[in-house]
Scaffold this active site. Structure first.
Site, PDB file in Angstrom:
ATOM      1  N   PRO A 118     -19.168   6.989  12.173  1.00  0.00           N
ATOM      2  CA  PRO A 118     -19.971   7.416  11.224  1.00  0.00           C
ATOM      3  C   PRO A 118     -20.898   6.091  10.395  1.00  0.00           C
ATOM      4  CG  PRO A 118     -17.895   8.400  11.104  1.00  0.00           C
ATOM      5  CD  PRO A 118     -18.443   7.627  12.042  1.00  0.00           C
ATOM      6  N   GLU A 147       2.500 -14.299   2.924  1.00  0.00           N
ATOM      7  CA  GLU A 147       1.586 -14.394   3.129  1.00  0.00           C
ATOM      8  C   GLU A 147       1.014 -15.919   4.131  1.00  0.00           C
ATOM      9  OE1 GLU A 147      -0.643 -12.131   2.947  1.00  0.00           O
ATOM     10  OE2 GLU A 147       0.929 -10.473   1.954  1.00  0.00           O
TER      11      GLU A 147
END
Length: 620
Positions: free
Chosen positions: A200, A421
């Site tokens: 798509p 992180e």
């Protein structure tokens, strides 16, 4: 006779009919004569009253006047039992008694309600006739739209970028329509059908519009869902009508978007298959390659699910050519960005090559969205031109989600997110050969509390076993950092563990990257029963093999978790520097991370946010 004149004529007939009904009602009311109650009593005594209807103090009925029946209306006292007896004594043949109505509007509604309902019904019918182009109840007519000349010029091959092979294949179709003798002189024939396949957003419908803009022939456009209707046989009838129109306009192009809506595998599902959709598909198959020749009609179709299409639709003679519309490479992404950036007021400092390199896996629709978001961000800041910072922010927004600064984290959650992180970042920097870290942030985006983004230096189309293990190690680096710094772990690594487990399972069961299991495919691809695929089949390996698979997956995850933990423990001081800087600045880019790992200091900020990790307990 034009469509507008027909509509005017229908409305004129409708209004005239309504006028006649109102006139007849008024004539009926005019034929009723109002008389005094005393006159009514005289007529009652003279026994000339034939029938009456009593509604409260309103009396209506018929009487004999000069040997003829005449309708009358009068008002008198509210009727009681004595009055009713008097009517009987006077020889009234028929009489009716109705209770009085409290609201005259209700009486008016009773009288005029049916007429109003009929009028509304006719209005509804007229509106449907207008919406249907004057073809009310014509379900079997095709809904294909013929592209007009003024529409064709809107999109051309110049507007299609990033898919050169697909353009080359389809330019050949346009050339054949312009000069068929060039190809026919050697005995060749043009393909009857071209199937555009791709993910798509890759530009399948756009390239079909470009063909319409380039070819000087009629172009019919329709969606696959337009064929299917709740009434049996309507879809097949629409297919016949579509090809009838196309034959009259040949040579022409016929584009069917999302053909999987009507071209799915026949006989699929548990119930078998003689349904409306299959009848439509059967008619489409016959029209494409039946006894009747369809010379001069070229069919374009687009789908992102070629695996569910019926094999008869894909054979030679129907869709002879299948054109894959892939996701663009780095150069293709840059060309697509240039096409969309030409429509914007872009600052000279914008380097689209950098944006293209930072968007691996993006399709044309995603890149158009980035350009649009960048323009919106620039307009929001009252800028005259779209700058590079706007493109960077737009790219981050599309890739990672919008910033959720309204989500307030407490101090401990911010510290945990920063360490988590920083763990991902440090492992990615310490492992050789991994993709460079582009940005790390503890600002919540989308559903995540923080994100570490790596950008590959070049597009890759395959993965080595070592790079798969490195990905697992980086994913588990956040949990390893939490365990090293804090006395307790959090749920923040849930998604990381899920993704790492998925990679490990594919290594063992699909990619043959386990020495113990060997190069054996043990993961059967998911098949859908309702697509007619492998009904009732189970797994094709034993319980002992299943135990070995679980053991291998656990081994891969455990070893790489220990690997991440070892890397971070050896570089605990660098981990603290990165996590402290994240708490201070909330977002770090690649050069800033390199400076911190090298032991340098970052330029001070004017305003500080967050807290500090001090004191951080020493690792065990």
């Amino acid at each position: 006779m034009s469509s507008g004149f027909k509509t005017f004529l229908l409305w004129a007939v409708l209004i005239l009919g309504l006028f006649l009904v109102i006139k007849a009602t008024q004539n009926y009311q005019a034929s009723v004569s109002d008389i005094a109650f005393s006159e009514f009593e005289k007529a009652l005594n003279a026994k000339t009253i034939q029938s009456v209807t009593i509604i409260g103090d309103q009396i209506e009925g018929e009487r004999m006047v000069d040997g003829k029946k005449s309708k009358f209306s009068t008002r008198g006292p509210t009727a009681d039992s004595a009055f009713v007896e008097k009517l009987k004594d006077s020889g009234v043949e028929v009489y009716k008694f109705m209770p009085p109505q409290d609201d005259n509007l209700w009486s008016l509604f009773i009288a005029w309600g049916p007429m109003i309902a009929i009028f509304i019904f006719f209005l509804f019918i007229m509106r449907n006739i207008q919406m249907g182009g004057g073809k009310a109840m014509s379900f079997g007519k095709s809904r294909a739209r013929l592209m007009r000349e003024e529409d064709k010029g809107k999109v051309t091959f110049k507007d299609v970028a990033g898919i050169p092979e697909a353009k080359e294949e389809l330019q050949e179709i346009v050339e054949f329509l312009k000069d068929p003798k060039k190809f026919q002189k050697l005995g060749g024939r043009i393909p009857k059908g071209v199937l555009l396949m791709g993910a798509p957003g890759t530009g399948k419908t756009l390239i079909a519009k470009a063909i319409a803009g380039e070819a000087n022939v009629p172009f019919f456009s329709i969606s696959g869902s337009d064929f299917v209707e709740m009434f049996v046989g309507v879809g097949a009838s629409r297919v016949r009508d579509l090809f009838l129109q196309a034959r009259k306009a040949a040579p022409c192009l016929l584009f069917i978007d999302e053909i999987d809506a009507v071209g799915r595998h026949r006989g699929a599902g548990l119930g078998g298959g003689h349904d409306e959709r299959e009848q439509t598909l059967n008619q489409l198959l016959v029209e494409m390659d039946g006894f009747e020749g369809k010379e001069g009609i070229i069919i374009l179709a687009a789908t992102n699910r070629p695996d569910v299409l019926d094999p008869a639709l894909l054979r030679a003679g129907r869709f002879d050519r299948r054109v894959v519309v892939p996701k663009p490479e780095v150069k293709g992404r840059e060309e697509i960005l240039k096409v969309h950036a030409n429509k914007l007021k872009v600052s000279p400092n914008v380097d689209l090559a950098v944006i293209a390199r930072g968007t691996p896996g993006f399709v044309g629709a995603d890149l158009e969205n980035i350009c649009n978001e960048a323009a919106l961000l620039a307009a929001r800041s009252n800028k005259d031109k779209v700058e590079m910072t706007d493109f960077e922010k737009a790219k981050d927004k599309v890739m990672m989600g919008a910033e959720r600064r309204s989500l307030v984290l407490n101090e401990m959650e911010k510290k945990t997110t920063a360490v988590h992180e920083a763990g991902h970042t440090m492992v990615a920097k310490l492992l050789p050969g991994t993709d460079p870290v582009h940005k790390v942030t503890i600002i919540p985006r989308g559903m995540a509390l923080g994100l570490t983004m790596q950008l590959p230096e070049e597009d890759r189309h395959s993965m080595t076993s070592q790079s798969a293990l490195d990905m697992i190690t980086i994913l588990l680096g956040g949990r390893a950092a939490e365990e090293l710094i804090f006395p307790d772990i959090t749920t923040g690594a849930g998604n990381d563990i899920e993704r790492a487990t998925e990679i490990a399972r594919k290594m063992v069961t699909e990619w043959g990257m386990s020495a113990k299991i060997g190069p054996v495919a043990l993961s059967k691809k998911e098949e859908h029963v309702f697509l007619g695929k492998d009904i009732g089949t189970g797994r094709e390996f034993s319980e002992q093999t299943a135990v070995e698979i679980d053991s291998e997956i656990r081994r891969i995850l455990t070893e790489n978790y220990a690997r991440a933990k070892t890397l971070l423990k050896t570089n605990i001081d660098k981990l603290k520097r990165v996590s402290d800087a994240l708490l201070e600045r909330e977002t770090l880019d690649g050069p800033e991370i390199d400076t911190l790992i090298a032991g340098g200091k970052l330029a001070p900020l004017e305003s500080l946010t967050g807290g500090s990790l001090d004191p951080i307990p020493s690792p065990a």
